[in-house]
Enzyme design. Structure first.
Site, PDB file in Angstrom:
ATOM      1  N   HIS A  89       0.967  -1.162   0.029  1.00 19.93           N
ATOM      2  CA  HIS A  89      -0.222   0.127  -0.138  1.00 19.93           C
ATOM      3  C   HIS A  89       0.873   1.091  -0.090  1.00 19.93           C
ATOM      4  CE1 HIS A  89      -2.762  -2.956   2.127  1.00 19.93           C
ATOM      5  NE2 HIS A  89      -3.591  -2.368   1.273  1.00 19.93           N
TER       6      HIS A  89
ATOM      7  N   GLY B 266      -2.898  -1.289  -7.359  1.00 16.70           N
ATOM      8  CA  GLY B 266      -2.015  -2.057  -7.497  1.00 16.70           C
ATOM      9  C   GLY B 266      -1.967  -3.229  -8.584  1.00 16.70           C
TER      10      GLY B 266
HETATM   11  P1  AMP Z   1      -6.594  -3.525  -0.523  1.00 17.69           P
HETATM   12  O1  AMP Z   1      -6.530  -2.673   0.670  1.00 17.69           O
HETATM   13  O2  AMP Z   1      -5.982  -5.002  -0.240  1.00 17.69           O
HETATM   14  O3  AMP Z   1      -7.978  -3.250  -0.992  1.00 17.69           O
HETATM   15  O4  AMP Z   1      -5.566  -3.079  -1.479  1.00 17.69           O
HETATM   16  C1  AMP Z   1      -5.661  -1.678  -1.901  1.00 17.69           C
HETATM   17  C2  AMP Z   1      -4.821  -1.246  -2.919  1.00 17.69           C
HETATM   18  O5  AMP Z   1      -3.497  -1.752  -2.426  1.00 17.69           O
HETATM   19  C3  AMP Z   1      -5.163  -2.063  -4.030  1.00 17.69           C
HETATM   20  O6  AMP Z   1      -5.155  -1.108  -5.263  1.00 17.69           O
HETATM   21  C4  AMP Z   1      -4.323  -3.179  -4.225  1.00 17.69           C
HETATM   22  O7  AMP Z   1      -3.961  -3.795  -5.753  1.00 17.69           O
HETATM   23  C5  AMP Z   1      -3.033  -2.449  -3.575  1.00 17.69           C
HETATM   24  N1  AMP Z   1      -2.194  -3.593  -3.205  1.00 17.69           N
HETATM   25  C6  AMP Z   1      -2.524  -4.674  -2.197  1.00 17.69           C
HETATM   26  N2  AMP Z   1      -1.293  -5.302  -2.012  1.00 17.69           N
HETATM   27  C7  AMP Z   1      -0.314  -4.901  -2.847  1.00 17.69           C
HETATM   28  C8  AMP Z   1       0.971  -5.289  -3.323  1.00 17.69           C
HETATM   29  N3  AMP Z   1       1.590  -6.284  -2.887  1.00 17.69           N
HETATM   30  N4  AMP Z   1       1.711  -4.354  -4.275  1.00 17.69           N
HETATM   31  C9  AMP Z   1       1.093  -3.618  -4.651  1.00 17.69           C
HETATM   32  N5  AMP Z   1       0.068  -3.079  -4.798  1.00 17.69           N
HETATM   33  C10 AMP Z   1      -0.870  -3.761  -3.610  1.00 17.69           C
END
Ligand code: AMP
Length: 287
Positions: free
Chosen positions: A42, A152
């Protein structure tokens, strides 16, 4: 950047007041939507956002509408204090953390469906998922009116769904993709990795390791019809319950049997213990 106290907005009105003031001063705004339980993945999005706009807003909202009744909404990791602490070391200008009632007032009845690109992959195993994601992200875009939003590549299909939605609905936001951030052993960082048992945590990096070796075999010209079943077998032997393994066009997500010059990715979802892991890797063009 030295740690600093980041202002909070819990309501659409407070968010808008701040963003409107920035826009009135001719400043640009980037939004990084998250569900909290922040990790280095994040924070990499936050760093990328900084390079694309004058001000950065991070939203933290565990979106109930993207969870099915049998999924982990109730146990999804939440750590607002820890999240604020992590963000305070970055150039974040506002945290937007609305309540579910603020996001979905009584009688809320609209859903956004991004057809086609939401089908297959995670859309097959989680049919409710992209409707929930597209709806909440459309709301976040309309609430915040960012110039730029960062997502991401870890959730690659989600990134393409949001990009398509923004284009189709003429939402004036530039949707930027950020590379996957991994643990040193290759496991893609995810808030859900916290669910892994100690033993499963040791097995989990196999998903990426086996995906990468399969992608290399495909790039060497081995047939998809051989590589994918073999990959499935090796993952099953390692203890994964494979949900899907698919080779798709990296921009349209059209299924691909023959690997050529088109940008190609190998996508996977697999359950390890109680944890559903997803990952994707580039399939290099054949030499
Ligand atoms: P989430 O909190 O899981 O909904 O993720 C929020 C954002 O962070 C989304 O755009 C995800 O794709 C991105 N994200 C989560 N994990 C990763 C990672 N390991 N690498 C890059 N982006 C990430």
């Amino acid at each position: 950047m030295p740690k600093h106290q980041i202002p909070f907005a819990r309501t659409v009105a407070n968010l808008r007041a701040q963003v409107d003031a920035w826009h009135a001063a001719n400043k640009t705004v980037a939004l990084v939507p998250t569900m909290g339980a922040l990790h280095t993945g994040h924070l990499s999005l936050v760093k990328l956002a900084e390079t694309h706009a004058d001000h950065v807003v991070v939203s933290i909202f565990v979106n109930p509408t993207q969870f099915a009744a049998n999924e982990d909404l109730g146990t999804y990791p939440r750590d607002e204090v820890g999240d604020v602490e992590k963000l305070s070391a970055h150039k974040v200008d506002l945290i937007y953390a609305p309540t579910p009632e603020e996001m979905y007032p009584e009688g809320f009845s609209t859903t956004i469906a991004v057809n086609g690109i939401s089908d297959g992959l995670c859309g097959s195993s989680r049919p409710h998922f992209f409707g929930g994601v597209a709806t909440v992200v459309a709301k976040l875009f309309l609430q915040c009116r960012p110039d730029v939003a960062v997502f991401g590549e870890k959730d690659y299909q989600q990134l393409l769904v949001i990009r398509r939605m923004a284009r189709d609905l003429d939402l004036p936001v530039n949707v930027i993709g950020a590379p996957i951030v991994r643990e040193p052993d290759g496991l893609a960082m995810s808030s859900r990795n916290a669910y892994l048992s100690e033993v499963d945590r040791k097995t989990a990096p196999k998903l990426n390791e086996l995906l990468r070796s399969a992608a290399n075999l495909l790039a060497e010209g081995r047939a998809t019809s051989k590589v994918i079943p073999n990959l499935k077998k090796r993952l099953s032997e390692a203890g994964f319950d494979v949900d899907y393994l698919e080779v798709r066009h990296a921009e349209t997500l059209a299924p691909l049997d023959i690997i050529g010059k088109t940008p190609t990715r190998l996508f996977a979802a697999a359950i390890l213990g109680k944890t559903r892991l997803i990952d994707n890797v580039v399939v290099p063009a054949p030499r």
